[in-house]
Design an enzyme around this catalytic site. Structure first.
Site, short mmCIF file in Angstrom:
data_model
loop_
_atom_site.label_atom_id
_atom_site.label_comp_id
_atom_site.label_asym_id
_atom_site.label_seq_id
_atom_site.Cartn_x
_atom_site.Cartn_y
_atom_site.Cartn_z
N SER A 1 33.99 47.09 60.96
CA SER A 1 33.78 47.07 59.95
C SER A 1 32.10 47.75 59.82
O SER A 1 31.38 47.57 59.42
CB SER A 1 33.63 45.92 59.84
OG SER A 1 34.74 44.60 59.33
N LYS B 1 43.99 55.28 60.82
CA LYS B 1 45.44 54.21 60.62
C LYS B 1 47.03 54.75 60.51
O LYS B 1 46.83 56.28 60.03
CB LYS B 1 45.14 53.26 59.97
CG LYS B 1 44.01 52.73 60.45
CD LYS B 1 43.59 50.79 60.45
CE LYS B 1 42.15 50.78 61.04
NZ LYS B 1 41.69 49.30 61.29
N GLY C 1 38.45 45.61 60.01
CA GLY C 1 39.39 45.57 58.22
C GLY C 1 38.49 44.00 57.48
O GLY C 1 38.97 44.15 56.38
N GLU D 1 36.34 46.35 69.70
CA GLU D 1 36.75 45.65 68.77
C GLU D 1 36.69 44.38 68.42
O GLU D 1 38.11 43.72 68.81
CB GLU D 1 37.69 46.27 68.25
CG GLU D 1 36.94 48.36 68.27
CD GLU D 1 38.27 48.37 67.41
OE1 GLU D 1 37.70 49.77 66.86
OE2 GLU D 1 39.60 48.73 67.28
N GLU E 1 45.93 46.19 66.47
CA GLU E 1 46.78 46.13 65.73
C GLU E 1 48.31 46.21 66.13
O GLU E 1 49.35 46.36 65.90
CB GLU E 1 46.66 47.33 64.20
CG GLU E 1 45.74 47.06 62.92
CD GLU E 1 44.94 47.93 62.69
OE1 GLU E 1 45.05 48.75 62.62
OE2 GLU E 1 43.81 47.44 61.67
N HIS F 1 44.68 49.52 71.05
CA HIS F 1 43.93 49.22 69.47
C HIS F 1 45.04 47.93 69.44
O HIS F 1 45.69 46.69 69.57
CB HIS F 1 44.30 49.71 67.87
CG HIS F 1 43.87 49.19 67.09
ND1 HIS F 1 43.86 48.42 65.86
CD2 HIS F 1 42.71 49.52 66.68
CE1 HIS F 1 42.99 48.96 64.94
NE2 HIS F 1 41.81 49.33 65.13
N ASN G 1 38.84 56.11 63.29
CA ASN G 1 40.64 55.57 63.71
C ASN G 1 41.23 55.64 61.97
O ASN G 1 41.40 54.85 61.23
CB ASN G 1 40.83 54.35 64.31
CG ASN G 1 42.12 53.32 63.89
OD1 ASN G 1 43.14 54.25 64.19
ND2 ASN G 1 42.19 52.30 64.54
#
Ligand code: PEP
Length: 246
Positions: free
Chosen positions: A208, A12, A169, A163, A97, A95, A10
């Site tokens: 991560s 992003k 991150g 996730e 985010e 996701h 991904n």
């Protein structure tokens, strides 16, 4: 049932036209990794050119989000059909985010997953608990509810990505035992909802993952691959992660 491992990157909001150089490195490395499926999810501006560059290679291209509708007055959004038309084979939906920045609910994510199926894309449906939810012992309940609410009733062409939000991150990862606990709970849930076909649904770990921790995380029972963020921007590192399945 054997499930072919999948490692998806991904990217992003990263990547410009010149990033095709990195994609070429991934393609070259992928030729040596026949046991694992590789998908690169660049920003939508790069999907058509990346799909062209990967044509005939073992690497597929995915989007990072899609709208639930096939077309219409939705400024700035992209339909699953448009991703497909540009050459994508998959799309990430839900996701964390997107859930956080765009208020996406499980129902909205499910509608996007259905749109992906309608367009002939593999839907990579993300679920995961926040730090507070883990600390309060709610992980399995939260993730279970997300799986129930975000996945379509027909489980074909769907991948689940577990996730943990606090691991994305941050450089933090759950222990192998924590990953095993959540993945086996997801697997049981898929089995009771979809029966035998649920056993074919792959469940990825994301958060991560890097070259140093890949063997520990990907070696956990019921982990069928990884969704990789930051480390997928470095071709050698992305390939080293996928190289777990050598
Ligand atoms: C992600 O955003 O899907 C992700 C797993 O990010 P990272 O690998 O950077 O934690």
């Amino acid at each position: 049932m054997t499930r072919r491992p999948l490692v998806a990157g991904n990217w992003k909001m990263n990547g410009l036209k010149r990033s095709v150089d990195d994609l070429e490195k991934i393609i070259a490395g992928a030729e040596r990794l026949p046991k694992v499926e590789l998908i690169v999810c660049p920003p939508s501006t790069l999907i058509a050119s990346f799909a062209e560059a990967t044509r005939g290679s073992p690497v597929a291209i995915g989007g990072q989000d899609c709208h639930a509708m096939a077309s219409g007055a939705h400024t700035g959004d992209i339909a699953a059909e448009m991703l497909k038309d540009a050459g994508a084979a998959a799309v990430i939906v839900g996701h964390s985010e997107r859930r956080r920045d765009h208020g996406e609910t499980d129902a909205a994510v499910r509608a996007k997953a259905l749109a992906a199926k309608r367009a002939g894309l593999l839907a990579i449906v993300c679920v995961g608990e926040t730090r507070a939810e883990r600390q309060s012992g709610a992980t399995l309940a939260v993730v279970g509810a997300q799986v129930d609410g975000s996945l379509p009733d027909d489980g074909a062409d769907v991948v689940v990505a577990y996730e943990p939000v606090w691991a994305i991150g941050t450089g933090l990862t759950p222990t192998a035992a924590d990953v095993a606990e959540v993945h086996s709970a997801i697997r049981r849930r898929l089995g009771s909802r979809y029966g035998h076909s649920g056993q074919g649904i792959r469940v990825l770990y994301g958060g991560s993952v890097n070259a140093a921790n890949a063997s520990e995380l990907l070696g956990v029972d019921d982990v069928d691959g990884a969704l990789v963020g930051g480390a997928s921007l470095k071709p050698a590192e992305f390939l080293a992660i996928a190289g777990f399945y050598r």
